[in-house]
Design a protein around this motif. Structure first.
Motif, PDB file in Angstrom:
ATOM      1  N   GLN A 189       3.615   6.368 -10.184  1.00 32.04           N
ATOM      2  CA  GLN A 189       2.589   7.249  -9.663  1.00 32.04           C
ATOM      3  C   GLN A 189       3.024   7.870  -8.324  1.00 32.04           C
ATOM      4  O   GLN A 189       3.752   7.256  -7.555  1.00 32.04           O
ATOM      5  N   LYS A 193       1.385   8.372  -5.666  1.00 32.93           N
ATOM      6  CA  LYS A 193       0.917   7.625  -4.494  1.00 32.93           C
ATOM      7  C   LYS A 193       1.765   6.388  -4.216  1.00 32.93           C
ATOM      8  O   LYS A 193       1.667   5.797  -3.131  1.00 32.93           O
ATOM      9  N   GLU A 194       2.588   6.002  -5.190  1.00 33.19           N
ATOM     10  CA  GLU A 194       3.454   4.838  -4.999  1.00 33.19           C
ATOM     11  C   GLU A 194       4.805   5.223  -4.397  1.00 33.19           C
ATOM     12  O   GLU A 194       5.578   4.360  -3.995  1.00 33.19           O
ATOM     13  N   LYS A 195       5.084   6.521  -4.353  1.00 33.52           N
ATOM     14  CA  LYS A 195       6.368   7.003  -3.842  1.00 33.52           C
ATOM     15  C   LYS A 195       6.315   7.125  -2.322  1.00 33.52           C
ATOM     16  O   LYS A 195       6.247   8.220  -1.756  1.00 33.52           O
ATOM     17  N   TRP A 206       6.720   0.943   2.129  1.00 27.42           N
ATOM     18  CA  TRP A 206       5.710  -0.110   2.093  1.00 27.42           C
ATOM     19  C   TRP A 206       6.029  -1.206   3.082  1.00 27.42           C
ATOM     20  O   TRP A 206       7.184  -1.638   3.192  1.00 27.42           O
ATOM     21  N   LEU A 221       1.785  -3.280   0.603  1.00 25.91           N
ATOM     22  CA  LEU A 221       2.229  -3.570  -0.760  1.00 25.91           C
ATOM     23  C   LEU A 221       1.368  -4.650  -1.405  1.00 25.91           C
ATOM     24  O   LEU A 221       0.940  -4.508  -2.557  1.00 25.91           O
ATOM     25  N   THR A 267      -2.223  -3.428  -2.233  1.00 25.35           N
ATOM     26  CA  THR A 267      -2.302  -2.292  -3.146  1.00 25.35           C
ATOM     27  C   THR A 267      -1.730  -2.601  -4.523  1.00 25.35           C
ATOM     28  O   THR A 267      -2.141  -2.020  -5.525  1.00 25.35           O
ATOM     29  N   PRO A 323       1.373  -1.809  -5.753  1.00 24.32           N
ATOM     30  CA  PRO A 323       2.034  -0.664  -6.377  1.00 24.32           C
ATOM     31  C   PRO A 323       3.120  -1.134  -7.327  1.00 24.32           C
ATOM     32  O   PRO A 323       3.561  -2.286  -7.274  1.00 24.32           O
ATOM     33  N   GLU A 324       3.557  -0.255  -8.196  1.00 24.90           N
ATOM     34  CA  GLU A 324       4.677  -0.584  -9.065  1.00 24.90           C
ATOM     35  C   GLU A 324       5.968  -0.372  -8.289  1.00 24.90           C
ATOM     36  O   GLU A 324       6.304   0.743  -7.911  1.00 24.90           O
TER      37      GLU A 324
END
Length: 312
Positions: A147, A149-151, A154, A159, A162, A164-165
């Motif tokens: 996504q 928003k994950e780029k 962190w 992290l 949230t 994120p992946e």
């Protein structure tokens, strides 16, 4: 059989394998094709696979021009994914460690050089990661990106709170001083990468590098994580975060995420008509609010999403 390279490696690639003979050739190729001005070792730990995984690995050791990069171990007994992962990590001798499971692979031959160069120039960052593609068993692309928003970069709290992946096959991290994972890691069932990120983030932040070509994450019936239902994944995540809470006590981001996961478990349990389990997760959060008032923020966010989105 173990085969060691002559020079001390600057970077080690940690690769675990269990019945991935159909895929591991691509994973090995992605490593041996790397263009770098430093020594690389590929540590492969085979957790007593019953398919042709070993045959494929040994063919590369024997026949590939860079077969001497490979340090191969077939475990004497099945360790399970977490202990196999731990064995491989502990046997990585490089100052940097890259990750790539035996059913994933890399597409950018300059990946390791770019990531190590960045980390050496930016000591405030402990790790670098990049984008990934998801493909099914037939090789069809299911998703071509994490996504948007994950780029981003962190830190620990960002992290952990949230979730994120962070594609494990995209990560390179600088080995922390006296590198040793807490004992709680051994009790993680599947998603050991989440625990590893939390540990590594004690020493610096994660940097997202948009310049690197994507790693490839395969979705297939034997996948340790991808094959699980949302309910099962959430149960595994709850176990991991409880272990994180024990290993790193007093972290508000961990406690907050435990609340969040339990609400997810309530939702998924009800969907699967596991009424008792679902209500148990829900009321454990309600009672938990008495001891942890910050959980109200998670409580309100969850109920708002149910009321206004109708799904999570």
């Amino acid at each position: 059989m173990e085969k060691h390279q002559m020079a001390s490696p600057k970077l080690s690639v940690c690769m675990i394998a269990y019945n991935v003979g159909e895929y591991i050739g691509d994973a090995i190729e992605g490593v041996l094709n790397q263009k770098a001005d430093f020594e690389i070792e590929l540590v492969i730990s085979n957790d007593t696979s019953s398919d042709n995984t070993e045959e494929v690995v040994l063919k590369y050791v024997k026949e590939h021009p860079r077969g001497n990069w490979i340090k191969y171990k077939r475990q004497e007994k099945n360790l399970g994914s977490t202990l196999n992962y731990l064995w491989a990590l502990e046997n990585c001798k490089g100052a940097y460690i890259a990750l790539c499971d035996g059913d994933d692979f890399w597409t950018d031959s300059s990946k390791l050089q770019k990531q190590v160069d960045f980390l050496e120039q930016h000591p405030e960052f402990i790790a670098s990661f990049h984008n990934r593609h998801k493909r099914d068993k037939a090789g069809k692309t299911i998703s071509n990106s994490i996504q948007e928003k994950e780029k981003r970069n962190w830190d620990f709290d960002g992290l952990i709170s949230t979730m994120p992946e962070i594609p494990s096959a995209s990560v390179v991290f600088r080995k922390p001083p006296n590198f040793k994972l807490p004992q709680e890691f051994e009790k993680v069932v599947v998603n050991g990468d989440t625990f590893l990120w939390a540990y590594v983030l004690q020493f610096g932040d994660f940097y997202f590098d948009a310049s690197i070509g994507p790693s490839v994450y395969r979705i297939h019936p034997q996948g340790l994580w991808s094959s699980k239902s949302s309910y099962r994944k959430s149960k595994l995540s709850l176990n991991t975060y409880r272990l994180l809470d024990s290993a790193f006590p007093g972290k508000a981001s961990i406690r907050s995420q435990i609340f969040n996961i339990r609400f997810h478990l309530f939702y998924y349990a009800i969907k699967e008509k596991e009424w008792a389990a679902g209500l148990g997760y829900y009321f454990s959060n309600i009672f938990g609010l008495l001891a942890y008032p910050r959980g109200w923020k998670v409580f309100l966010a969850f109920h708002k999403s149910i009321l206004f989105k109708g799904k999570r």
